[in-house]
Design an enzyme around this catalytic site. Sequence first.
Site, PDB file in Angstrom:
ATOM      1  N   THR A 184      53.695  36.221  24.582  1.00 27.58           N
ATOM      2  CA  THR A 184      52.564  37.051  25.005  1.00 27.58           C
ATOM      3  C   THR A 184      52.186  37.961  23.843  1.00 27.58           C
ATOM      4  OG1 THR A 184      54.086  38.687  25.829  1.00 27.58           O
ATOM      5  CG2 THR A 184      53.256  37.099  27.416  1.00 27.58           C
ATOM      6  N   GLU A 329      52.003  33.513  31.120  1.00 24.98           N
ATOM      7  CA  GLU A 329      53.124  33.210  32.032  1.00 24.98           C
ATOM      8  C   GLU A 329      52.710  32.270  33.156  1.00 24.98           C
ATOM      9  OE1 GLU A 329      52.202  36.124  30.883  1.00 24.98           O
ATOM     10  OE2 GLU A 329      53.871  37.503  30.586  1.00 24.98           O
TER      11      GLU A 329
HETATM   12  P1  AMP Z   1      47.323  36.630  28.165  1.00 26.53           P
HETATM   13  O1  AMP Z   1      48.641  36.200  28.652  1.00 26.53           O
HETATM   14  O2  AMP Z   1      47.325  37.120  26.757  1.00 26.53           O
HETATM   15  O3  AMP Z   1      46.256  35.600  28.392  1.00 26.53           O
HETATM   16  O4  AMP Z   1      46.888  37.909  29.016  1.00 26.53           O
HETATM   17  C1  AMP Z   1      46.831  37.866  30.415  1.00 26.53           C
HETATM   18  C2  AMP Z   1      46.109  39.087  30.940  1.00 26.53           C
HETATM   19  O5  AMP Z   1      44.729  39.042  30.563  1.00 26.53           O
HETATM   20  C3  AMP Z   1      46.074  39.176  32.439  1.00 26.53           C
HETATM   21  O6  AMP Z   1      47.259  39.725  32.963  1.00 26.53           O
HETATM   22  C4  AMP Z   1      44.871  40.076  32.672  1.00 26.53           C
HETATM   23  O7  AMP Z   1      45.207  41.440  32.516  1.00 26.53           O
HETATM   24  C5  AMP Z   1      43.944  39.667  31.564  1.00 26.53           C
HETATM   25  N1  AMP Z   1      42.951  38.709  32.064  1.00 26.53           N
HETATM   26  C6  AMP Z   1      42.946  37.375  31.955  1.00 26.53           C
HETATM   27  N2  AMP Z   1      41.842  36.837  32.512  1.00 26.53           N
HETATM   28  C7  AMP Z   1      41.125  37.874  33.008  1.00 26.53           C
HETATM   29  C8  AMP Z   1      39.895  37.988  33.732  1.00 26.53           C
HETATM   30  N3  AMP Z   1      39.147  36.932  34.010  1.00 26.53           N
HETATM   31  N4  AMP Z   1      39.500  39.220  34.089  1.00 26.53           N
HETATM   32  C9  AMP Z   1      40.231  40.319  33.793  1.00 26.53           C
HETATM   33  N5  AMP Z   1      41.389  40.279  33.121  1.00 26.53           N
HETATM   34  C10 AMP Z   1      41.841  39.072  32.731  1.00 26.53           C
END
Ligand code: AMP
Length: 541
Positions: A184, A329
């Site tokens: 992450t 995840e």
């Molecule tokens: P990552 O693992 O780097 O893709 O980050 C995941 C996080 O991105 C999630 O827990 C959310 O906080 C944020 N996220 C992903 N998609 C969205 C979405 N469509 N709207 C708002 N937040 C999002």
Amino acid sequence: MQGLMMDYPLTIDRILEHANRIYPRKKISTKLPDGSMHRYTYANLYGRVKRLANVLDKLGVEPGDRVGTFAWNNYQHLELYYAIPGSGAVIHTLNIRLFPEQLAYVVNHAEDKVVFIDATLLPLFEKVADEIESVQHYVLFNTDAGVETKLPNVSLYEDLMAEASDDYNWRVTDENTAMGLCYTSGTTGDPKGTLYSHRSMYLHTMGANQANVLALTERDVVLPVVPMFHAMAWGLPYSCAFAGAEMILPGPHLQPAALAEMIAEEKVTVPAGVPTIWMMLYQELQENPRDVSHIRVLTVGGAAMPRALIESYEKELDVSVLHAWGMTELSPIGTVSQLQTHHLALPEHEQWDVKERQGYPVAGVEMRIVNEAGEEVSWDGITMGEVQVRGPWIAKGYYKLDASPDHFTPDGWFRTGDVATISEDAYMHITDRTKDLVKSGGEWISSVVLENGLMAHPKVMEAAVIAIPDERWGERPMAVAVLVPEAGAVTTEELNSYLAAKFAKFWLPDKIAFVDEIPKTSVGKFDKKVLRHRYAEGQLG
Ligand code: AMP
């Protein structure tokens, strides 16, 4: 028990076998660093993946070893996506935008044995070369014999491929074998690794391709702008092959003009990327209109898609938007927002209310929202709770870390750290990250909702909201905004009176700082940690 179904392992090589058998002539095109297009077919991919699997064997890669990739989206990276798992090893996609110390940390933590590097990125990797402990070989592609590097034990990809046979027997028989590792982005603490299995990724591929999700078919032309080093490019390298969809891999060409040109010329039907990319593309299309009529669905996720931008695409450009939510995840797909039959009778603006939400959990993902006491709260569209999920493609721990109750509940759910409401008809709407909520006078204020409110103003291009300490209220919201170039100035008072039409008075930000750019994380999200730091240092006024 006698008569039960076959025990058929769900392994990634099966996906490639299927693509080669059923869709051998469908194309995969890559925009090379020099701007020309490299084109080949799934049949070509298949032969080269087998060669590459032999190369891995020759380099001494053994089942379970981690093999790093440091590359843009291109055909070589795609070959690695299949050859590494096919040989029984684990593909560890390295984020090219990590800070050097984080990059060295993840390579060392994963103990990568070999790293494949896109030579256009070589200087970035060389910065950390001295800190790397485990790597025995480096393999470079997109370069020739003249390349100079300070990395030790370097080979050229095409030299190794030329010597290898294209006859190979896939290695994995147990679907619960690890196949991929992705860390992450780590806005708090060290990055944490999610370890995918063949089974989880195979099931995610099927989940992503359901008709109620991406619904990819052999007619689609998919443009993954989402990087292959971020959340497995949302699984697209596997779901495209599963469906026989053509792929356009943009390489390093992520500038809005280059993307607009690819969308028009290659007749792209499914572009996929984060909101920032689509915001820039929209501006580009305003200045230089291009043919976007082949787009079936503009897929967006990774951060909230501002409602105003959804409206602009749908109303002005006649491009349908699919808003999705996921996490590394979750392999990563969790929810998608598209209209169901009962929404079709709603007025247009209410339909956009639905699309602005992150949507319903896809079949295969179970979801609940939970309050601070750990109790499930109701799906009424108002009550907020932490989003928790479980399912066959969701992490149950982090690589080489003990499972902590901060991330996993005792009854087996993954704690996402996102805060949301869920409507009666099952549409989740993220209101915040648990750590980004603003608690003012004991009441929660959602930073994300305020940001969207600000970004709906025609003069505001981007806005991020953080909590700042306040003696009386504990915390108060502060906004940081970037204005649309040449749209003219706007004051804090004007923006607050605009917000006052939609929000309770205590939600209105105490301060709004106007900046040229909002700092972003390595995967393009607002970096609120940096904003909070800048505020504490007195740099935001
Ligand atoms: P990552 O693992 O780097 O893709 O980050 C995941 C996080 O991105 C999630 O827990 C959310 O906080 C944020 N996220 C992903 N998609 C969205 C979405 N469509 N709207 C708002 N937040 C999002």
